[in-house]
Design an enzyme around this catalytic site. Structure first.
Site, short mmCIF file in Angstrom:
data_model
loop_
_atom_site.label_atom_id
_atom_site.label_comp_id
_atom_site.label_asym_id
_atom_site.label_seq_id
_atom_site.Cartn_x
_atom_site.Cartn_y
_atom_site.Cartn_z
CB ALA A 190 -0.94 0.00 1.20
CB CYS A 314 14.00 -2.42 2.91
SG CYS A 314 12.50 -1.83 2.11
#
Length: 370
Positions: A190, A314
């Site tokens: 999302a 990340c």
């Protein structure tokens, strides 16, 4: 932070107004979506409406959508199939949430532009009679390079394999058609498309023996135990609908990206645009400046109020040379001098001007003394 320029959209996108409205609206709903009373049914309706919106973005059916806690969880679940012990082949430039799932994964090489070596893929598939699960990113998060998923799927299926695609960076940037691509499994997130953090989806065709990572409840057709994140899911659905509606506008970002890259090369002729020889999404540019480490560039941009990144976001804030660029054949020093610029729906000419001005000062370090 009104004076900041945000050029790190591939790391995360700002929350879309449509997603914010859906998320906040859902927070006002009482009820567990597993409850049978009216409150529960209204919560369930929010989840199912979002499921339809996610499916529409991916060119899939709502029945194929399982909500997860994000793209990483979706990738992990996809590669942890139950009841079918398949060997795992993964693209050499995949995200860490694919590369690090299984120690026995075999890397499929890429060419100098980051495109999967289809002959090598076919050879790896043919080398063992055991069927394979193959995982290939539709769009690379660092370079923006787009893979030809349909042709790769044909190779995989010809050898009895299944194809999973991490489509996190493809969503909202290029049209996704899970059936036309030939994907058996597909992951979405999302927050890459302007939805909330902490929610994603795994899509799977019928007959794929998925195993739940979380057990102890019947939610998501027993594929993910635990009460659904109703507000996050509602925001995700709204972001998918907005992204699908804005695909044509997103393509126009290539004008800003091309202007940025033209200026970069004019100011520093030794710079390289990584992956420029392959199809790329409109918003992403990976730029290597020989002789100037990426961390030095990032600090200079940050001091100028400009947010860019080096490789994936990340890695707990760490700046290190990219495995993606090394897999593409870049030497360690050049891979360690690459930054990623990624644009979004409200990026402007003024943002590009700010970037170019700062780049000019950084590039001056590489020019011969007068």
């Amino acid at each position: 932070m009104a004076d900041m320029v945000y050029l790190d959209w591939n790391a995360t996108a700002p929350l879309r107004p449509e997603a914010r409205a859906a998320l906040i609206g859902a927070l006002d709903h009482i009820g567990n979506p597993s409850s049978v009373h009216g409150f529960g049914r209204r919560a369930r309706r929010l989840v199912e409406d979002a499921r339809e919106q996610v499916a529409a973005l991916a060119g899939a059916s709502p029945a194929q959508v399982t909500f997860t806690g994000g793209g990483t969880e979706a990738n992990n679940q996809a590669l942890a199939l139950a009841g079918d012990k398949r060997r795992l082949l993964v693209g050499a430039t995949e995200h860490a949430s694919v590369l690090e799932v299984r120690a026995d994964a075999v890397a499929v090489p890429v060419d100098g532009d980051g495109l999967i070596d289809s002959a090598a893929l076919a050879a790896l598939l043919a080398a063992d009679s055991q069927p394979a699960l193959v995982s290939i990113q539709a769009v690379n998060n660092e370079t923006g390079v787009i893979q030809d998923m349909a042709s790769l799927a044909a190779i995989v299926h010809a050898h009895g394999g299944w194809l999973h695609s991490d489509a996190v960076q493809a969503a909202g940037r290029i049209p996704i058609d899970m059936a036309a691509w030939g994907c058996d499994l597909l992951s979405l997130s999302a927050h890459k498309i302007g939805g909330p953090h902490g929610v994603g989806a795994l899509l799977a065709v019928a007959g794929i023996p998925l195993a739940p990572l979380l057990r102890g409840g019947g939610q998501e057709r027993r594929m993910r135990a635990g009460t659904e994140n109703v507000a996050g899911i509602a925001g995700f659905g709204a972001a998918c609908a907005a992204s699908l509606a804005g695909l044509a506008d997103y393509a126009a970002l290539s004008l800003l990206r091309d202007r940025l890259e033209t200026a970069v090369l004019a100011l520093a002729p030794t710079a390289q645009i990584i992956g420029a020889g392959a199809p790329r999404v409109a918003n992403t540019s990976c730029i290597a400046l020989p002789g100037v480490p990426a961390n030095s560039q990032l600090m200079a941009f940050d001091l100028a109020g400009i947010a860019v990144s080096a490789g994936s976001a990340c890695s707990s804030g760490k700046v290190k040379s990219s495995h993606v660029l090394r897999a593409m054949g870049l030497e360690e020093a050049l891979a360690g001098a690459a930054i990623r610029v990624s644009l979004g729906w409200d990026s402007t000419e003024a943002d590009i001007d700010r970037f170019i001005a700062c780049w000019d000062r950084i590039a001056a370090r590489t020019r011969p003394a007068a």
